[in-house]
Enzyme design. Structure first.
Site, PDB file in Angstrom:
ATOM      1  N   LYS A   1       7.315 -18.408   4.326  1.00 52.80           N
ATOM      2  CA  LYS A   1       7.504 -19.854   3.587  1.00 52.80           C
ATOM      3  C   LYS A   1       6.652 -20.841   4.616  1.00 52.80           C
ATOM      4  CE  LYS A   1      11.200 -22.501   3.766  1.00 52.80           C
ATOM      5  NZ  LYS A   1      10.886 -23.939   4.208  1.00 52.80           N
ATOM      6  N   ASN A   2       6.988 -20.769   5.777  1.00 52.73           N
ATOM      7  CA  ASN A   2       6.612 -21.995   6.659  1.00 52.73           C
ATOM      8  C   ASN A   2       5.042 -21.825   7.249  1.00 52.73           C
ATOM      9  OD1 ASN A   2       8.872 -23.328   6.019  1.00 52.73           O
ATOM     10  ND2 ASN A   2       9.695 -23.014   8.099  1.00 52.73           N
TER      11      ASN A   2
ATOM     12  N   CYS B   1      16.559 -35.360   4.430  1.00 52.53           N
ATOM     13  CA  CYS B   1      17.107 -34.203   3.784  1.00 52.53           C
ATOM     14  C   CYS B   1      18.465 -33.893   4.682  1.00 52.53           C
ATOM     15  CB  CYS B   1      16.290 -33.019   3.748  1.00 52.53           C
ATOM     16  SG  CYS B   1      16.286 -32.480   5.502  1.00 52.53           S
TER      17      CYS B   1
ATOM     18  N   ARG C   1      13.824 -36.977   9.036  1.00 54.88           N
ATOM     19  CA  ARG C   1      12.538 -36.020   8.898  1.00 54.88           C
ATOM     20  C   ARG C   1      11.416 -37.399   8.819  1.00 54.88           C
ATOM     21  NH1 ARG C   1      13.765 -31.274   6.869  1.00 54.88           N
ATOM     22  NH2 ARG C   1      11.804 -30.510   7.747  1.00 54.88           N
TER      23      ARG C   1
ATOM     24  N   ASP D   1      15.724 -22.933  12.778  1.00 56.44           N
ATOM     25  CA  ASP D   1      15.785 -22.461  11.471  1.00 56.44           C
ATOM     26  C   ASP D   1      16.708 -21.060  11.491  1.00 56.44           C
ATOM     27  OD1 ASP D   1      12.602 -23.419  10.203  1.00 56.44           O
ATOM     28  OD2 ASP D   1      14.261 -24.371  10.745  1.00 56.44           O
TER      29      ASP D   1
ATOM     30  N   ARG E   1      14.985 -21.302  -2.458  1.00 53.15           N
ATOM     31  CA  ARG E   1      13.774 -22.277  -1.689  1.00 53.15           C
ATOM     32  C   ARG E   1      12.874 -21.280  -0.748  1.00 53.15           C
ATOM     33  NH1 ARG E   1      14.607 -28.259  -0.083  1.00 53.15           N
ATOM     34  NH2 ARG E   1      12.549 -27.750   0.516  1.00 53.15           N
TER      35      ARG E   1
HETATM   36  C1  EPZ Z   1       8.830 -27.257   9.852  1.00 53.60           C
HETATM   37  O1  EPZ Z   1       9.320 -28.541   9.658  1.00 53.60           O
HETATM   38  C2  EPZ Z   1       9.575 -26.505   9.085  1.00 53.60           C
HETATM   39  N1  EPZ Z   1       9.218 -26.534   7.678  1.00 53.60           N
HETATM   40  C3  EPZ Z   1      11.117 -26.544   9.109  1.00 53.60           C
HETATM   41  O2  EPZ Z   1      11.861 -25.405   8.501  1.00 53.60           O
HETATM   42  C4  EPZ Z   1      11.492 -26.140  10.950  1.00 53.60           C
HETATM   43  O3  EPZ Z   1      12.854 -26.406  10.892  1.00 53.60           O
HETATM   44  C5  EPZ Z   1      10.767 -27.040  11.576  1.00 53.60           C
HETATM   45  O4  EPZ Z   1       9.171 -27.105  11.306  1.00 53.60           O
HETATM   46  C6  EPZ Z   1      10.778 -26.908  13.160  1.00 53.60           C
HETATM   47  O5  EPZ Z   1      10.417 -25.680  13.469  1.00 53.60           O
HETATM   48  C7  EPZ Z   1       8.165 -26.255   7.190  1.00 53.60           C
HETATM   49  O6  EPZ Z   1       7.356 -25.649   8.006  1.00 53.60           O
HETATM   50  C8  EPZ Z   1       7.486 -26.284   5.818  1.00 53.60           C
HETATM   51  P1  EPZ Z   1       8.856 -30.899  12.826  1.00 53.60           P
HETATM   52  P2  EPZ Z   1       8.550 -30.129  10.033  1.00 53.60           P
HETATM   53  O7  EPZ Z   1       7.824 -32.122  12.464  1.00 53.60           O
HETATM   54  O8  EPZ Z   1       7.235 -29.884  10.294  1.00 53.60           O
HETATM   55  C9  EPZ Z   1      10.897 -34.828  14.291  1.00 53.60           C
HETATM   56  C10 EPZ Z   1      13.307 -24.623   7.150  1.00 53.60           C
HETATM   57  O9  EPZ Z   1      14.384 -24.317   7.008  1.00 53.60           O
HETATM   58  N2  EPZ Z   1       9.590 -35.473  13.604  1.00 53.60           N
HETATM   59  O10 EPZ Z   1       8.607 -29.931  14.033  1.00 53.60           O
HETATM   60  O11 EPZ Z   1       9.268 -31.301   9.410  1.00 53.60           O
HETATM   61  C11 EPZ Z   1      11.611 -34.438  13.156  1.00 53.60           C
HETATM   62  O12 EPZ Z   1      12.645 -35.489  12.744  1.00 53.60           O
HETATM   63  C12 EPZ Z   1      12.622 -25.909   7.570  1.00 53.60           C
HETATM   64  O13 EPZ Z   1      12.329 -23.476   6.546  1.00 53.60           O
HETATM   65  C13 EPZ Z   1       9.393 -36.953  13.951  1.00 53.60           C
HETATM   66  O14 EPZ Z   1      10.356 -37.560  14.728  1.00 53.60           O
HETATM   67  O15 EPZ Z   1       9.332 -29.754  11.669  1.00 53.60           O
HETATM   68  C14 EPZ Z   1      12.697 -33.207  13.660  1.00 53.60           C
HETATM   69  O16 EPZ Z   1      13.711 -33.845  14.600  1.00 53.60           O
HETATM   70  C15 EPZ Z   1      13.650 -26.829   7.816  1.00 53.60           C
HETATM   71  N3  EPZ Z   1       8.287 -37.452  13.660  1.00 53.60           N
HETATM   72  C16 EPZ Z   1      11.684 -32.826  14.806  1.00 53.60           C
HETATM   73  O17 EPZ Z   1      10.684 -33.643  14.808  1.00 53.60           O
HETATM   74  C17 EPZ Z   1       7.305 -36.773  12.995  1.00 53.60           C
HETATM   75  O18 EPZ Z   1       6.200 -37.588  12.902  1.00 53.60           O
HETATM   76  C18 EPZ Z   1      10.857 -31.312  14.443  1.00 53.60           C
HETATM   77  O19 EPZ Z   1      10.351 -31.794  13.184  1.00 53.60           O
HETATM   78  C19 EPZ Z   1       7.600 -35.545  12.704  1.00 53.60           C
HETATM   79  C20 EPZ Z   1       8.762 -34.789  13.130  1.00 53.60           C
END
Ligand code: EPZ
Length: 417
Positions: free
Chosen positions: A19-20, A114, A119, A304, A396
């Site tokens: 998915k990701n 969420c 996020r 995850d 999802r």
């Molecule tokens: C991706 O989300 C995945 N989703 C998530 O999977 C996964 O948990 C996550 O990466 C971490 O591996 C998809 O790929 C669609 P991040 P993403 O940006 O890109 C903070 C699932 O269950 N952050 O690496 O949103 C954020 O708040 C989902 O399949 C900022 O502060 O993850 C978080 O605490 C859940 N500012 C941390 O970084 C930003 O601009 C990691 O977020 C971006 C992120």
């Protein structure tokens, strides 16, 4: 989903497309004009359908045949993403980079939080601004535009954010000149995105130092790429086999993508063998040893798989701890597991899991995608009947999970509400 637990899973299960990985590589279509992107091994998931709907709203013609999806992109794209779709799925933020790079403007409602954290997308917006975008947020909508092209440059990510890495790699693909991004996410999904960008003509070089170098091009061409296996789904079935003390082969996976999970399972005494593209779990006479886990960006233990690991360790012989270092609040599921007899206490970002002999079936609720998966595998191991409500979260990210579990001998039934 209604589950009658206590049955050791047996048989073979094949991993879906990730998915990701599918979500960002589908957004690559927005870099094209009058060209086609063909993707193989795209899973049939709720979030994938949402992304297809979003791309269609933006003007892309999408044709799906089983796990192959063809994106036929017109010469012009619309650049406003509708709130209704963006609020359904946070990954909609992945249209920001490609649309801005291709159309010079984009309007995207802020995805919002969420159940696992706020996020934000501040790192995405910071990078786009550094590449010359004007960004203005009005009434919860991000309006971004650039006069002419985005400018390639050196960028540094304060945190190896997966989404920010993906958005900025796509933005850099049509920027003027070269972009180097340091401290990028190293998840396998990033390699899949790099391969997809290359297949539409963008020179991308991933560097071992945790950076990526991208040469901006004028026009992307048609291309074809394959989505990698879903490492998180694979881990979920591996843990389901361990929890039910079953004998299961999980196939079509890339074992190196789940090294951190396999290392923890070995440490806890689980019995399994690793093959070229499969992992085989065997029954074990002994309960798992307790272990200490800390979630980290890849190649660390994947956040995850954190809820599913907590469910598994709730049956270990002793006290385990799991520290969640990626998201602010990813322990909502613990209360639900405790309703099933688990003994988990949360103190700030650490879950303390005192292993119990048995879990009992109960009525529980999925609060997010991976929490739902954790409750399902707990239900498979529990004595008696478990009902998992709000399965929408699970659909999802888990293709046909009821059919896959029944094929492994589980007693599961979907109840239409
Ligand atoms: C991706 O989300 C995945 N989703 C998530 O999977 C996964 O948990 C996550 O990466 C971490 O591996 C998809 O790929 C669609 P991040 P993403 O940006 O890109 C903070 C699932 O269950 N952050 O690496 O949103 C954020 O708040 C989902 O399949 C900022 O502060 O993850 C978080 O605490 C859940 N500012 C941390 O970084 C930003 O601009 C990691 O977020 C971006 C992120």
């Amino acid at each position: 989903m209604k589950i009658t637990g206590g049955i050791p899973l047996k048989g073979t299960v094949k991993t879906q497309g990730a998915k990701n990985a599918a979500l960002p590589v589908m957004a690559v279509a927005l870099l094209l004009r009058g060209q086609k992107l063909t993707l193989d091994n795209v899973p049939d998931l709720y979030d994938i359908n949402t992304m297809i709907e979003l791309l269609e709203t933006l003007g892309v013609n999408v044709k799906r045949e089983n796990s192959q999806v063809v994106f036929d992109v017109p010469g012009e794209l619309r650049w406003e993403a509708p709130e209704s779709l963006v609020r359904k799925m946070r990954a909609s933020s992945l249209v920001l980079g490609p649309l801005l790079a291709n159309m010079g403007k984009v309007s995207l409602p802020l995805p919002g939080g969420c159940s696992i954290g706020s996020r934000p997308i501040d790192l995405h917006l910071k990078g786009l601004k550094q590449m010359g975008a004007e960004i203005d947020i009005q009434n919860g909508v991000v309006h971004a535009h650039v006069n002419g092209k985005l400018r390639g440059r050196r960028l540094y990510l304060d945190f190896p954010s997966v989404g920010a890495t993906e958005n900025l790699m796509m933005a850099a693909s049509l920027a003027e000149g070269e972009t180097i991004i340091e401290n990028i996410a190293r998840e396998p999904e990033i390699d899949n995105l790099a391969a997809t960008l290359r297949c539409v003509g963008v020179p991308v070089e991933l560097e071992g130092t945790g950076g990526v170098r991208i040469q901006g091009i004028d026009r992307a061409k048609s291309g074809r790429e394959r989505v990698i296996p879903d490492r998180i789904e694979a881990c979920t079935y591996i843990l389901a086999a361990v929890m039910t003390n079953g004998h299961v082969r999980v196939e079509d996976l890339v074992p190196t993508h789940i090294d951190a999970m396999l290392a923890k399972l070995e440490e806890s005494g689980a019995k399994f063998t690793v093959r070229k593209s499969a992992v085989e779990i065997f029954p074990s006479k002994r309960r798992l040893h307790p272990v200490t886990v800390k979630t980290m960006p890849y190649p660390g233990f994947p956040t995850d798989s954190q809820p599913q690991m907590a469910a598994t360790l709730s049956l270990a012989r002793g006290v385990s701890t799991i520290e969640e270092s990626v998201f602010q609040a990813r322990f909502l599921y613990a209360q639900e597991l405790n309703r099933m007899g688990a003994d988990i206490t949360i103190s700030r970002d650490v879950a303390i899991i005192r292993g119990v002999e048995k879990l009992q079936g109960a009525g529980v609720r999925a609060t997010d995608l991976r929490a739902g998966a954790a409750l399902i595998i707990a239900g498979l191991a529990a004595e008696g009947e478990t009902r998992v409500d709000d399965m929408i979260h699970v659909w999802r990210g888990y293709e046909a999970i009821d059919q896959k579990l029944r094929a492994l001998g589980a007693n599961v039934e979907l109840i239409k509400q």
